[in-house]
Design a protein around this motif. Structure first.
Motif, short mmCIF file in Angstrom:
data_model
loop_
_atom_site.label_atom_id
_atom_site.label_comp_id
_atom_site.label_asym_id
_atom_site.label_seq_id
_atom_site.Cartn_x
_atom_site.Cartn_y
_atom_site.Cartn_z
N THR A 26 0.30 3.15 -5.07
CA THR A 26 1.64 2.70 -4.68
C THR A 26 1.68 2.16 -3.26
N LEU A 27 0.86 2.74 -2.38
CA LEU A 27 0.79 2.21 -1.01
C LEU A 27 0.22 0.80 -0.99
N ALA A 28 -0.71 0.54 -1.91
CA ALA A 28 -1.34 -0.78 -1.97
C ALA A 28 -0.47 -1.81 -2.69
N MET A 29 0.64 -1.39 -3.29
CA MET A 29 1.48 -2.31 -4.06
C MET A 29 2.52 -3.01 -3.20
N LYS A 30 2.62 -2.69 -1.91
CA LYS A 30 3.60 -3.35 -1.05
C LYS A 30 3.12 -4.74 -0.68
N PRO A 64 11.12 -8.01 -3.75
CA PRO A 64 12.54 -7.79 -4.10
C PRO A 64 13.01 -6.40 -3.66
N LYS A 65 14.31 -6.29 -3.41
CA LYS A 65 14.87 -5.01 -2.97
C LYS A 65 14.72 -3.94 -4.04
N GLU A 66 14.87 -4.33 -5.32
CA GLU A 66 14.71 -3.35 -6.39
C GLU A 66 13.26 -2.80 -6.42
N TYR A 67 12.33 -3.70 -6.17
CA TYR A 67 10.93 -3.30 -6.15
C TYR A 67 10.67 -2.33 -5.00
N GLN A 68 11.24 -2.61 -3.82
CA GLN A 68 11.08 -1.74 -2.66
C GLN A 68 11.75 -0.38 -2.92
N PHE A 69 12.89 -0.42 -3.61
CA PHE A 69 13.60 0.84 -3.91
C PHE A 69 12.75 1.74 -4.80
N VAL A 70 12.08 1.15 -5.78
CA VAL A 70 11.22 1.94 -6.67
C VAL A 70 10.06 2.55 -5.90
N LEU A 71 9.47 1.77 -4.99
CA LEU A 71 8.36 2.30 -4.19
C LEU A 71 8.84 3.42 -3.26
#
Length: 625
Positions: free
Chosen positions: A406-410, A415-422
């Protein structure tokens, strides 16, 4: 008379016996347990049994007083502090404006340090004598170094004229001052002795390498003499044609009228000395592809390049790299390692055991029984059984891997939704690791939990991650340093991977132990960088940084000590060090800084630049090997 003489003989025999016992106690004991020579306590150097300057006898009160002062621990620490402080003042000088206020203040400090070192020199000369008898001051090379440093400083004060070349040389020789600390650090002195012995051992290899370098340079002169010339207008192939002006189109498709110039490559084979310099840069793997292309495109003397004119000359460069850069350098490194190993074995010369036997005994002496905490309380024991079970370890290991993914997925502009999930996943993982901490703390209690360094690291990571989430919720849109710092704890969770698996922990332990064995070698390298940085400031600090065609610029220069260190570190890694060297040579474009005392004058020197950079690269490579 006989009755009186007998007791005297008995007393003399008793005194002799006591002296023998004291001598035996002073000698290193030989036994089964290995003892390093570095661990043997060194004695204070006594007053030599001879007169000093034919005036002070061995029992002279003034001489004994001087010896007591110069061997006192507080005096030695004071001198060491003065050496460090005076070395710092050398790094703080302004090489551009010699008469600046900073240099004036540092000059008065220089007076103080030179006075202290002169007093120390006089005390030692009175205590040990000059040179005639054994144990005198000048019988030690390190003492001679101390005397030279003080002498050079006094001479620079006596001849206080910045424009005289002698004064400039004396000011440069002040950089020898930090080397005085070597005589006060036994481990550093031992490493330096190993380096000197290694140089004496491998001089045959160095001689063979030099002869091969010379042979290849002679061959290079025969092949490429005068063939690296080219016109700035690539359509002209001879010096006669290279006249007038031409239209030059740059990378931005902008046209300009430029004069044609017939130029030689900075690195060429026009004579043997230039050929050896060119081949040395090839051996450092810097710029050799460009030289290879130059050689392949070369045609004949005083003729411009033609593409792929002589492809067979590539054999010359490839053969040189294989013989010198690969073969001879590896032999050189191998001999250095063997020499250091042999010198290291000298530390155990008081031991009758061989290397393997010593290792076994050292392992047996350092081995300790492992303690395992098992709680007696039923509830605590159940929790302890869970957190120490293999399934639980695998579960935590999987969580760490998922958190790493998950750290490598940034990525940027996500998108904000993507950042919210992370962010939600980050809170889930933080909660899981916090729960692991709570369970282990309950199972092991505070003392046993923090007794393991890995548990302490886990605790710091959990606390940092919680603080990161808390600050992120309170100040969501604030990009300040404290938030960025605590976000590092997310990445630090990768450290938790090191605590899982015996193989990884063993490898990490070996890595740490290897660093613990090299503190004095590292200190010697730091001293090398310091000395060369100060020398670079003194010799090349006035070079202007506004030349667009030079690698000496605002980010790469010798005008400050930190900038000089960066230049040296770049050179030590082999990153275009030869371009920096040529930018400090005596070219018409290498001028002094406009703020210096020699504004608009030529500041470069090929002899100084080549001696400086080549010697630094060789010594740095030798120590790093």
């Amino acid at each position: 008379m006989d009755s009186l003489s007998e007791p005297r003989d008995e007393n003399l025999e008793q005194d002799d016996l006591e002296e023998e016992i004291e001598e035996e106690e002073e000698k290193p004991k030989i036994g089964m347990r290995p003892t390093r020579m570095a661990n043997i306590k060194s004695k204070v150097k006594p007053i030599p049994p001879a007169s000093s300057f034919f005036i002070f006898s061995e029992t002279n009160k003034f001489r004994v007083f001087c010896h007591h002062i110069c061997t006192h621990s507080k005096w030695c620490n004071f001198i060491l502090g003065c050496i460090v402080a005076s070395s710092v003042t050398l790094a703080c000088e302004d090489p551009v404006v010699s008469k600046s206020y900073r240099n004036l203040v540092l000059k008065y400090m220089e007076y103080f340090f030179t006075t202290v070192f002169t007093i120390e020199l006089l005390l030692k000369l009175v205590s040990y004598g000059f040179i005639l008898h054994k144990g005198s001051f000048c019988r030690s090379l390190f003492n001679i170094l101390d005397a030279l440093v003080v002498t050079f400083a006094l001479m620079s004060f006596a001849i206080d004229n910045e424009k005289m070349g002698v004064v400039k040389i004396l000011r440069v020789l002040r950089v020898l001052r930090p080397l005085r600390a070597i005589n006060r650090a036994k481990g550093l002195k031992r490493v330096l002795q190993c380096v000197i012995v290694a140089i004496k051992t491998i001089y045959n290899i160095m001689l063979v390498t030099f002869l091969l370098e010379f042979m290849f340079a002679v061959i290079g002169v025969q092949l490429f003499k005068g063939t690296f010339y080219a016109c700035t207008d690539p359509t002209k192939l001879t010096e006669v044609e290279c006249q007038g002006e031409f239209i030059d189109i740059d990378s931005d498709d902008r046209a300009s009228i430029e004069p044609r110039k017939w130029k030689n490559n900075e690195f060429n084979f026009d004579d043997v000395s230039k050929g050896m310099l060119t081949l040395f840069t090839v051996a450092t793997f810097e710029g050799w592809p460009n030289l290879l292309i130059k050689g392949i495109d070369s045609v004949s003397e005083d003729h411009g390049p033609i593409q792929m004119a002589r492809p067979f000359v590539a054999v010359f460069f490839i053969t040189y790299i294989i013989v010198i850069a690969f073969f001879m350098v590896n032999i050189f490194v191998g001999f250095v390692i063997v020499t250091f190993q042999k010198e290291g074995e000298q530390e155990y010369k008081n031991c009758e055991l061989d290397k393997n036997q010593r290792k076994c005994i050292e392992f047996a002496l350092k081995a300790r029984a492992q303690r395992r905490y098992i709680p007696k309380d039923k509830m605590q024991h159940k929790i302890w059984w869970i957190v120490t079970s293999q399934p639980f370890e695998y579960f935590i290991f999987i969580l760490i891997l998922l958190n790493t993914i998950t750290l490598a997925m940034k990525y940027d502009d996500s998108p904000k939704e993507y950042q919210f999930v992370l962010d939600v996943l980050n809170m889930v993982f933080t909660g899981a690791f916090a729960l692991e901490f709570i369970l282990k703390l309950f199972a092991f209690r505070i003392k046993n939990y923090f007794g393991d360094p890995w548990n302490t690291i886990d605790f710091i990571i959990v606390v940092g991650s919680i603080v990161d989430i808390t600050i992120g919720k309170i100040l969501p849109d604030q990009n300040i340093i404290s938030i960025s710092f605590f976000r590092l704890f997310r990445v630090m969770r990768l450290v938790k991977l090191l605590s899982r698996g015996e193989g990884i922990r063993t490898l990490l332990w070996t890595f740490i132990k290897s660093f613990q064995a090299l503190p004095y070698v590292f200190l010697l390298i730091v001293m090398l960088f310091f000395v060369y940085a100060v020398v670079g400031m003194q010799l090349m600090g006035k070079i202007a940084t506004d030349n667009e065609d030079s690698t000496i610029n605002h980010n790469n220069n010798f005008q400050t000590f930190p900038a000089a260190l960066m230049v040296l570190f770049r050179s030590a890694t082999g990153e275009s060090w030869q371009d920096i060297m040529m930018s400090c040579s005596d070219k018409p474009t290498v001028k002094c800084d406009k703020n210096s005392d020699d504004a608009d004058k030529l500041c470069g020197s090929s002899l100084i630049a080549m001696s400086f950079f080549i010697s630094f690269y060789i010594i740095c490579s030798f120590l790093a090997s």
